[in-house]
Scaffold this active site. Structure first.
Site, PDB file in Angstrom:
ATOM      1  CB  ALA A 122     -21.546  69.414 108.201  1.00  0.00           C
ATOM      2  CB  THR A 123     -16.048  68.247 108.694  1.00  0.00           C
ATOM      3  OG1 THR A 123     -16.550  68.729 109.939  1.00  0.00           O
ATOM      4  CG2 THR A 123     -14.682  68.856 108.440  1.00  0.00           C
TER       5      THR A 123
ATOM      6  CG  HIS B  89     -40.291  65.453  93.579  1.00  0.00           C
ATOM      7  ND1 HIS B  89     -40.158  65.327  94.934  1.00  0.00           N
ATOM      8  CD2 HIS B  89     -41.519  65.997  93.372  1.00  0.00           C
ATOM      9  CE1 HIS B  89     -41.250  65.760  95.540  1.00  0.00           C
ATOM     10  NE2 HIS B  89     -42.096  66.169  94.616  1.00  0.00           N
TER      11      HIS B  89
ATOM     12  CE1 TYR C 230     -15.910  66.298 121.795  1.00  0.00           C
ATOM     13  CE2 TYR C 230     -14.396  67.725 122.995  1.00  0.00           C
ATOM     14  CZ  TYR C 230     -14.880  67.228 121.807  1.00  0.00           C
ATOM     15  OH  TYR C 230     -14.342  67.655 120.613  1.00  0.00           O
TER      16      TYR C 230
ATOM     17  CG  ASP D 262     -19.425  61.807 100.134  1.00  0.00           C
ATOM     18  OD1 ASP D 262     -20.613  61.538 100.399  1.00  0.00           O
ATOM     19  OD2 ASP D 262     -19.090  62.706  99.343  1.00  0.00           O
TER      20      ASP D 262
ATOM     21  NE  ARG E 290     -35.007  68.184  94.894  1.00  0.00           N
ATOM     22  CZ  ARG E 290     -35.539  67.404  95.826  1.00  0.00           C
ATOM     23  NH1 ARG E 290     -36.175  67.954  96.859  1.00  0.00           N
ATOM     24  NH2 ARG E 290     -35.430  66.091  95.750  1.00  0.00           N
TER      25      ARG E 290
ATOM     26  CG  HIS F 115     -20.688  67.683  99.200  1.00  0.00           C
ATOM     27  ND1 HIS F 115     -21.514  68.528  98.491  1.00  0.00           N
ATOM     28  CD2 HIS F 115     -20.034  68.463 100.109  1.00  0.00           C
ATOM     29  CE1 HIS F 115     -21.379  69.763  98.958  1.00  0.00           C
ATOM     30  NE2 HIS F 115     -20.474  69.750  99.930  1.00  0.00           N
TER      31      HIS F 115
END
Length: 317
Positions: free
Chosen positions: A121-122, A171, A68, A126, A156, A178
């Site tokens: 990312a966990t 696009h 850390y 959100d 996409r 998520h």
């Protein structure tokens, strides 16, 4: 912010963390990658394996076991640690286990003088991005979640398969949570410059096909987890793309989990939406022009996240 060079500290070397580390090293995005994980033996093996591959990468990235204390001068701390999603388990069901993990991690990071950007990312990403922002005390522009970057890539890709065109010429965004309440934005989407809205007006039979593609996009994680135990490569490459946008100051629009301050009529939540990403983090949120139906679905997604968020962080406390 104060930091030297492009050091990235990765916390969590599970399937997602290692996939991200591999993408980061293979693409030569960072100068230095410090990895922290509770499984010291496995971490040592991953560091050795990644370091040997640097020989064939386009750039010499220093890969090493971290602590850390390495956060003090890091440009970014990327959090991939946490309890994994089990088969049949929704991302939101993970929240109780992982909020406590985030609190412990963020306290350690901030206690060591970190002054860069967080990328989370966990899952549920959100909610946990909001938690990291709250626990860190940093400006919300400096705390970013992976959001719908993977969902958008999946969407996409599948549209590209349908129309036999490169996904880079498409696009179209997935926005919202998520997770199960996310939604596609078709009203402003284009394929090779052609408006999808006009395509739908000309061919009403296209709508159910697109809805099926969206359902496959939304449910892809469940299928992958059922087949191989976890998702890793797609999100690893998505995280690497966000990292490259930050470290190279690219001012590019990416669908991430960003803090809303009135956009889409919502505030005080993190949710998936396009945002302009640069060295400072989220430069600004892009508020898409969406149809009334899409807005209704987005509101439902936001309300779902808000209900969970308010249980963890009651309003006024």
């Amino acid at each position: 912010m104060r930091f030297v060079g492009n050091r990235v500290v990765l916390i969590g070397a599970g399937d997602v963390g290692v996939a991200y580390a591999y993408a980061l090293v293979n693409q030569g995005i960072a100068d230095e990658l410090c990895i922290i994980d509770i499984d010291e033996k496995k971490l040592e093996g991953n560091v050795m394996d990644l370091s040997h591959g640097v020989v064939w990468a386009g750039k010499r990235t220093k890969v090493r076991k971290g602590t850390y204390s390495d956060c003090e001068d890091a440009a970014m701390v990327v959090i991939c640690a946490g309890a994994a999603q089990k088969p049949g388990e929704t991302r939101l069901q993970l929240v109780d286990k992982n909020v406590n993990i985030m609190h412990t991690i963020v306290d350690e990071v901030m206690a060591n003088g970190f002054d860069g950007l967080f990328l989370v990312a966990t899952n549920p990403v959100d909610i946990l991005t909001y938690a990291v922002w709250k626990f860190s005390g940093l400006d919300h522009s400096r705390v970013i979640g992976s959001g719908t970057v993977l969902d958008t890539a999946r969407f996409r890709y599948m549209l590209g398969e349908l129309y036999d065109v490169s996904p880079k010429s498409i696009h179209a965004y997935i926005i919202g949570e998520h997770g199960d309440t996310e939604l596609p934005v078709l009203s402003s989407a284009t394929i090779a410059g052609v408006s999808m809205r006009k395509m739908l007006e000309k061919d009403p039979e296209l709508e159910p096909r697109l809805e099926k593609i969206f359902e496959d996009t939304r449910d892809a994680a469940y299928r992958i987890i059922d087949a191989k135990g976890s998702t890793s490569y797609g999100i690893g490459m998505g995280l690497a793309r966000i990292t490259r946008a930050i470290l190279n100051n690219q001012d590019v629009a990416l669908p991430v989990s960003a803090y809303l301050e009135g956009q889409y009529g919502e505030e005080d939540i993190y949710i998936g939406t396009p945002a302009i990403i640069d060295r400072s983090g989220i430069h600004r949120v892009v508020e898409l022009e969406i149809s009334d139906r899409e807005m209704s679905r987005f509101k439902h997604s936001a309300q779902t996240l808000r209900a969970i968020k308010d249980e963890i962080f009651p309003v006024g406390e």
